[in-house]
Design a protein around this motif. Structure first.
Motif, PDB file in Angstrom:
ATOM      1  N   ALA A  21      -6.594   9.864  -7.552  1.00  0.00           N
ATOM      2  CA  ALA A  21      -8.368   8.954  -6.918  1.00  0.00           C
ATOM      3  C   ALA A  21      -7.235   7.779  -6.326  1.00  0.00           C
ATOM      4  O   ALA A  21      -7.466   7.592  -5.458  1.00  0.00           O
ATOM      5  N   VAL A  22      -6.730   7.076  -7.944  1.00  0.00           N
ATOM      6  CA  VAL A  22      -5.883   5.505  -6.651  1.00  0.00           C
ATOM      7  C   VAL A  22      -4.487   6.102  -6.167  1.00  0.00           C
ATOM      8  O   VAL A  22      -4.473   5.286  -5.381  1.00  0.00           O
ATOM      9  N   ALA A  23      -4.460   6.771  -5.848  1.00  0.00           N
ATOM     10  CA  ALA A  23      -2.772   6.897  -5.294  1.00  0.00           C
ATOM     11  C   ALA A  23      -3.432   7.746  -3.968  1.00  0.00           C
ATOM     12  O   ALA A  23      -3.189   7.505  -2.545  1.00  0.00           O
ATOM     13  N   ILE A  24      -4.089   8.823  -3.684  1.00  0.00           N
ATOM     14  CA  ILE A  24      -4.882   8.863  -3.016  1.00  0.00           C
ATOM     15  C   ILE A  24      -5.734   7.339  -1.730  1.00  0.00           C
ATOM     16  O   ILE A  24      -5.454   7.424  -0.321  1.00  0.00           O
ATOM     17  N   VAL A  25      -6.530   6.766  -3.089  1.00  0.00           N
ATOM     18  CA  VAL A  25      -7.092   5.578  -2.236  1.00  0.00           C
ATOM     19  C   VAL A  25      -5.844   4.640  -1.687  1.00  0.00           C
ATOM     20  O   VAL A  25      -5.881   4.055  -0.502  1.00  0.00           O
ATOM     21  N   GLU A  26      -4.366   4.272  -2.480  1.00  0.00           N
ATOM     22  CA  GLU A  26      -3.268   3.849  -1.588  1.00  0.00           C
ATOM     23  C   GLU A  26      -3.085   4.343  -0.925  1.00  0.00           C
ATOM     24  O   GLU A  26      -2.552   3.560   0.326  1.00  0.00           O
ATOM     25  N   LEU A  27      -3.464   5.802  -0.326  1.00  0.00           N
ATOM     26  CA  LEU A  27      -1.943   6.049   0.956  1.00  0.00           C
ATOM     27  C   LEU A  27      -2.472   6.803   1.971  1.00  0.00           C
ATOM     28  O   LEU A  27      -2.419   6.245   2.754  1.00  0.00           O
ATOM     29  N   ALA A  28      -4.250   6.044   1.922  1.00  0.00           N
ATOM     30  CA  ALA A  28      -5.317   6.447   2.572  1.00  0.00           C
ATOM     31  C   ALA A  28      -5.678   5.091   4.169  1.00  0.00           C
ATOM     32  O   ALA A  28      -5.603   4.283   2.897  1.00  0.00           O
ATOM     33  N   PRO A  29      -5.446   5.550   4.898  1.00  0.00           N
ATOM     34  CA  PRO A  29      -5.316   4.200   5.686  1.00  0.00           C
ATOM     35  C   PRO A  29      -6.879   3.604   5.570  1.00  0.00           C
ATOM     36  O   PRO A  29      -7.725   4.132   5.997  1.00  0.00           O
ATOM     37  N   SER A  30      -6.546   2.610   6.010  1.00  0.00           N
ATOM     38  CA  SER A  30      -8.243   2.126   5.779  1.00  0.00           C
ATOM     39  C   SER A  30      -8.360   1.503   7.140  1.00  0.00           C
ATOM     40  O   SER A  30      -7.798   1.811   7.759  1.00  0.00           O
TER      41      SER A  30
ATOM     42  N   SER B  42       0.898  -1.112   0.278  1.00  0.00           N
ATOM     43  CA  SER B  42       0.043  -0.048   0.405  1.00  0.00           C
ATOM     44  C   SER B  42       0.515   1.465   0.131  1.00  0.00           C
ATOM     45  O   SER B  42       0.779   1.981  -0.788  1.00  0.00           O
ATOM     46  N   PRO B  43       1.577   1.682   0.759  1.00  0.00           N
ATOM     47  CA  PRO B  43       2.284   2.722   1.292  1.00  0.00           C
ATOM     48  C   PRO B  43       3.013   3.106  -0.665  1.00  0.00           C
ATOM     49  O   PRO B  43       2.722   3.807  -1.335  1.00  0.00           O
ATOM     50  N   TRP B  44       3.600   1.707  -0.860  1.00  0.00           N
ATOM     51  CA  TRP B  44       4.151   1.963  -2.064  1.00  0.00           C
ATOM     52  C   TRP B  44       3.749   2.754  -3.460  1.00  0.00           C
ATOM     53  O   TRP B  44       4.330   2.949  -4.636  1.00  0.00           O
ATOM     54  N   SER B  45       2.773   1.701  -3.734  1.00  0.00           N
ATOM     55  CA  SER B  45       1.770   1.878  -4.373  1.00  0.00           C
ATOM     56  C   SER B  45       1.128   2.752  -4.577  1.00  0.00           C
ATOM     57  O   SER B  45       0.683   4.072  -5.813  1.00  0.00           O
ATOM     58  N   GLY B  46       0.944   4.354  -3.438  1.00  0.00           N
ATOM     59  CA  GLY B  46       0.656   5.337  -3.924  1.00  0.00           C
ATOM     60  C   GLY B  46       1.975   6.500  -4.188  1.00  0.00           C
ATOM     61  O   GLY B  46       1.458   6.661  -5.138  1.00  0.00           O
TER      62      GLY B  46
END
Length: 95
Positions: free
Chosen positions: A86-95, A44-48
């Motif tokens: 949008a994809v970057a935000i989704v990947e960087l946002a904590p779930s 997750s953090p690297w993909s964002g």
């Protein structure tokens, strides 16, 4: 006379654009595909971060070419920019 922001960015970008033009298109496309693959397959953090890099690159190219684009071309490029962001935000946002 002071240069406009656009003129300063275009002037600063000229050496980078020349370097990109010197690289074979297959290599440039391969690097973009590699960064996108990192964005898809990395945790997750690297993909964002990878998608933020793609977003920044697309935004830079969009800014440089904006005045020469037609309306449909502008809309498509803005859509790609928004999707990557949008994809970057989704990947960087904590779930």
């Amino acid at each position: 006379m002071a240069l406009s922001f656009r003129s300063r960015v275009e002037h600063a970008s000229a050496p980078w654009v020349e370097r990109m033009n010197a690289v074979p298109r297959a290599v440039a496309l391969g690097v973009l595909v590699l960064v996108l693959a990192v964005g898809i397959f990395a945790p997750s953090p690297w993909s964002g971060i990878a998608f933020l890099v793609v977003t920044a690159f697309v935004a830079w190219l969009l800014f440089l070419t904006w005045e020469r684009l037609t309306l449909p071309e502008r809309l498509l490029r803005v859509a790609v920019l928004v999707l990557a962001l949008a994809v970057a935000i989704v990947e960087l946002a904590p779930s």
